[in-house]
Structure formats: structure tokens, C-alpha cells
Design an enzyme around this catalytic site. Structure first.
Site, PDB file in Angstrom:
ATOM      1  N   ARG A 145       0.813  -1.216   0.000  1.00 38.31           N
ATOM      2  CA  ARG A 145       0.000   0.000   0.000  1.00 38.31           C
ATOM      3  C   ARG A 145       0.854   1.276   0.000  1.00 38.31           C
ATOM      4  O   ARG A 145       0.549   2.229  -0.709  1.00 38.31           O
ATOM      5  CB  ARG A 145      -0.893  -0.008   1.249  1.00 38.31           C
ATOM      6  CG  ARG A 145      -1.972   1.063   1.266  1.00 38.31           C
ATOM      7  CD  ARG A 145      -2.616   1.151   2.656  1.00 38.31           C
ATOM      8  NE  ARG A 145      -3.087  -0.115   3.143  1.00 38.31           N
ATOM      9  CZ  ARG A 145      -4.311  -0.622   2.916  1.00 38.31           C
ATOM     10  NH1 ARG A 145      -5.181   0.073   2.225  1.00 38.31           N
ATOM     11  NH2 ARG A 145      -4.662  -1.794   3.405  1.00 38.31           N
ATOM     12  N   CYS A 153     -26.286  -3.024  -8.623  1.00 40.04           N
ATOM     13  CA  CYS A 153     -27.523  -3.298  -7.898  1.00 40.04           C
ATOM     14  C   CYS A 153     -27.253  -3.820  -6.492  1.00 40.04           C
ATOM     15  O   CYS A 153     -27.532  -4.981  -6.178  1.00 40.04           O
ATOM     16  CB  CYS A 153     -28.365  -4.299  -8.679  1.00 40.04           C
ATOM     17  SG  CYS A 153     -28.723  -3.703 -10.315  1.00 40.04           S
TER      18      CYS A 153
HETATM   19  C1  LIG Z   1      -0.593  -7.948   2.180  1.00 41.49           C
HETATM   20  C2  LIG Z   1       0.765  -8.283   2.606  1.00 41.49           C
HETATM   21  C3  LIG Z   1       1.776  -7.326   2.564  1.00 41.49           C
HETATM   22  C4  LIG Z   1       1.531  -5.892   2.147  1.00 41.49           C
HETATM   23  O1  LIG Z   1       0.762  -5.172   3.046  1.00 41.49           O
HETATM   24  P1  LIG Z   1       0.550  -3.599   2.836  1.00 41.49           P
HETATM   25  O2  LIG Z   1      -0.297  -3.215   3.976  1.00 41.49           O
HETATM   26  O3  LIG Z   1      -0.123  -3.413   1.539  1.00 41.49           O
HETATM   27  O4  LIG Z   1       1.900  -2.965   2.882  1.00 41.49           O
HETATM   28  C5  LIG Z   1       3.044  -7.706   2.918  1.00 41.49           C
HETATM   29  N1  LIG Z   1       3.318  -8.976   3.315  1.00 41.49           N
HETATM   30  C6  LIG Z   1       2.369  -9.932   3.370  1.00 41.49           C
HETATM   31  C7  LIG Z   1       2.740 -11.293   3.797  1.00 41.49           C
HETATM   32  C8  LIG Z   1       1.068  -9.620   3.022  1.00 41.49           C
HETATM   33  O5  LIG Z   1       0.123 -10.562   3.104  1.00 41.49           O
END
Ligand SMILES: *Cc1c(COP(=O)(O)O)cnc(C)c1O
Length: 411
Positions: free
Chosen positions: A274, A340
């Protein structure tokens, strides 16, 4: 990378209304420069220690986006065979790919091992057995880390907490040492690291540090048994600013606090998703209709929950801005889609100007878990994606056609 110039909203040096006219709506629009800046922040953070920045590609697995990250030197954090495939196609060096997931199939494990990825983050004893067997069959040693659930509970939406007691993720904390001792006896397993990922959209450093300290205890215990854990994979999860006034710690602060928990000779992996792509992408939508109903104003757009499900699924907040400044009166409005379902909304009770029919709105910071979680629900073809680089725009995914909707169907 978003800025108003003379009343028009720009992304880098391109007017968003021009993108809407050229490529249609609804469309995801990304700023290359923002991706570069976000990645550079992690590079600075990691400069202090040896290690890898593995982009969590489940947040956005568009090939063109992955290629940018490859060019910046990123590795990849994957969650499925399909993601490993996409990452290899995009040009990631397999020795920079890590793979976590509670439910890896035998086929996925075999594919990962044959692809010679860096390591598999193992989430159960039974998975370890399967990896050992498959590695034996392939006559190789499988590099692994155990994903440990450190039992910390960060303050975020319950659906995205993963490091708390009672979630499905990782090896339970109390079994961690036993897991390493079990791995030591396996012929086809080579232990390289330890992993934890406590959740997502976390806005404080403290839960990461608490988790790191608990992981350090395991490392010490395991190493007292004569084993060596070289890599500390501290997961992803750092949040981004979705709402004005939210405060976000820098990757540098996060990493330096984590580094300080461990000995100097450790190498580190961080798996941001993210915080690399979230604020680099936005969803551009057109206002189709306006109406008053039940004493409320509705702006009905061509972006639906199938394009961006975060508001529906997590009650997530995305700031919504008209791409043209207007002096029109602001009224409390719900911004909704055409699907919907009453849960089909981009934002509720927003003070927004009464924009004209046909005007465009930008649902901001939708780069992470946006297209990646989109679907063709209501038989709405997958939307287009556009990458902006300075003054240039490039279509990186074509809008699907009606025909594409039936691609694999057998009539
Ligand atoms: C989803 C995930 C991430 C990334 O998380 P963010 O919050 O998008 O930074 C990193 N490592 C693992 C194992 C994940 O499942």
C-alpha cells in the site's frame, strides 16, 4: 502528484479531464513519479542495512506497474503461483521473490521451487512437510522462513489484522521454536529467515516494534540451538494518508526502529504494498446522474464497487474531488455506482459541490487493492488503466470488451 492549476486538477503534468476524454471512464490513473518517490523512501530506509525491498504485488499486479518496480531494483512479495508468474513475466529476478500464504497448493510450491525464488514463508507444520517432499522430488533444497504470528493487535480494520492471536496466519507464537527444530531435521529444507506481517494500514510504529521484539526472542532461542537465521522479514503494513490530518510515519523511521531491535549482522526484508502504490493511483469516474431521494443528494457515477471494493468491504475512506474547481454550492452527497447493491458506494455524506452531469470526479488514493480486487460483477467489463509520466500518458491496460466477459465460458 495531484495539484490544481487554474481550476483544473492535474496528475503530474496532465489534466485529469483530458485523460477522461481520451481514455473514457471509469479508469485507474497512476503517477509514475509517485511510485518512484515512494520506493526511494524505502531505499533510503534500507540503506542502513543489507536486504531487500519486496513489493507486495497483491496490492497491484498490473504488468506495467511491476516493470517500474523492477527498474527501481525492487524484489517482490507474492501470495500465489499466479503472482509469481506475473512477477517473472515482469522481469523480477527470482532471487528477489518471496512467497507467503496460508494455503499454498502442491502445484504452487513446485512452481515456486522450480522458479528458484528466494524463499517460501511457511505458515504451518503440514506445509513444511509438503515443501520438504516436493524439494526432495526435485532434488533441491528449499529455502524457507517461518511466518510467525507474534500476537500483536495493531489498530486497524479487523479484516486486515493478521498478527493477532486467533487469526489464520502464521505459526502460533508458542510453536515457533518447535517449527525451527522440526525444519532442522528435514533433509530438503534450508532455513534462511523468519517472517512476520501483522496487518495493513497501520499508522503507528509501536506495533511493529512490539512484534520485532517478540520475533527477536524467537531468533535468540533458535540460534541457541545452533541454527542461524540470516534474514528478518518484517512484512509490510505501513499505512498511507487517506484522510486529511492523518499522520503517517516514514519508512525510514519505521525501519530504523526495527533495525535497532536486532543484531548488526542481520539482513532485512520489508514487504511494502500500500505504501508504494496506494497514493500513486486514483479512480477517475464520470457523474452520470444526480438525484435527490429520501432527503439526500446522490451523485451516480460510472465507477462501481466492482471497480473499487474498499469502501464496501472495509468501510474505507477515499477522498473524492471534482476534477474542475467550481463555485457551485456544496451539499451533503453520497457518491454511488451503478451496481444493484446498496453497498455500492465510493463515499457517503460528503460535502461536495453540485457538479454538472458529465463532469468527472477523482476517487483518490485507490492504487492499492483497487484494480487488484476489482471484478466484473454485474457484467461490467474490467476498466482501463493509464500511467502518467510527466506530460505523457500511456494505456497500460485496455478496457475489456463485452466479448472479453465470456472469455473462458463454454456454451
Ligand atoms: C498484504 C501483505 C503485505 C503488504 O501489506 P501492505 O499493507 O499493503 O503494505 C506484505 N506482506 C504480506 C505477507 C502480506 O500478506
Amino acid at each position: 502528484m495531484l495539484e490544481f492549476r487554474k481550476g483544473d486538477l492535474y496528475i503530474e503534468n496532465v489534466k485529469l479531464s483530458d485523460i477522461a476524454k481520451e481514455y473514457g471512464t471509469s479508469t485507474y490513473v497512476y503517477s509514475k513519479q509517485q511510485i518512484v518517490n515512494n520506493f526511494e523512501n524505502y531505499k533510503k530506509a534500507m540503506a542502513l542495512r543489507d536486504g531487500l525491498i519486496c513489493f507486495a504485488c497483491k496490492t497491484n499486479s498490473s504488468g506495467a506497474i511491476l516493470k517500474i518496480l523492477v527498474s527501481l531494483g525492487a524484489g517482490a512479495d507474492t501470495t500465489s503461483g499466479g503472482e509469481i508468474y506475473r512477477c517473472l513475466k515482469a522481469g523480477f529476478n527470482p532471487s528477489k521473490i518471496v512467497y507467503a500464504g496460508v494455503g499454498k497448493t502442491a502445484e504452487e510450491i513446485e512452481y515456486a521451487l522450480k522458479s528458484k525464488i528466494f524463499m517460501l514463508n511457511v505458515e504451518s507444520f503440514e506445509e513444511l512437510d509438503v515443501i520438504d517432499k516436493i524439494a526432495g522430488k526435485l532434488k533441491i533444497k528449499a529455502n524457507i522462513a517461518f511466518r510467525i504470528n507474534p500476537y500483536v493487535n495493531p489498530d486497524t480494520h479487523s479484516y486486515i489484522v493478521t498478527g493477532k492471536k486467533g487469526t489464520k496466519f502464521g505459526i502460533p507464537y508458542e510453536d515457533a521454536v518447535k517449527a525451527y527444530l522440526t525444519a532442522k531435521k528435514k533433509k530438503n529444507i534450508s532455513v534462511v529467515g523468519i517472517h512476520s506481517h501483522i496487518g495493513s494500514q497501520i499508522l503507528e510504529v509501536e506495533p511493529f516494534v512490539v512484534a520485532a521484539k517478540r520475533i527477536k526472542k524467537i531468533v535468540d532461542k533458535v540460534e541457541r540451538h545452533g541454527m542461524r537465521i540470516s534474514y528478518i522479514d518484517c512484512g509490510g503494513g505501513l499505512g498511507i494518508k487517506y484522510e486529511k490530518g492523518e499522520k503517517v510515519p516514514s519508512p525510514k523511521r519505521l525501519m530504523s526502529e526495527i533495525f535497532s531491535v536486532f543484531d548488526k549482522d542481520k539482513k532485512f526484508i520489508v514487504e511494502p504494498g500500500r505504501s508504494i502504490i496506494g497514493d500513486a493511483g486514483h479512480l477517475l469516474a464520470k457523474v452520470l446522474y444526480r438525484k435527490m431521494s429520501g432527503g439526500k443528494s446522490f451523485l451516480i457515477t460510472d465507477a462501481g464497487m466492482n471497480d473499487l471494493i474498499r469502501p464496501t468491504l472495509y468501510d474505507a475512506y477515499h477522498e473524492i474531488v471534482p476534477v474542475k474547481k467550481t463555485n457551485a454550492k456544496k451539499v451533503r452527497s453520497d457518491v454511488v455506482g451503478p451496481i444493484c447493491e446498496s453497498g455500492d458506494f465510493m463515499g457517503k455524506d460528503r460535502m461536495l459541490p453540485i457538479v454538472e452531469q458529465g463532469e468527472y470526479l477523482l476517487v483518490t488514493c485507490a492504487g492499492a487493492y483497487g484494480t487488484a480486487m476489482s471484478s466484473e460483477y454485474n457484467s461490467r467489463p474490467s476498466l482501463a488503466e493509464v500511467l502518467v509520466d510527466g506530460k505523457q500518458t500511456k494505456l497500460i491496460r485496455k478496457r475489456a470488451s463485452y466479448k472479453d466477459l465470456m472469455l473462458n465460458e463454454i456454451l
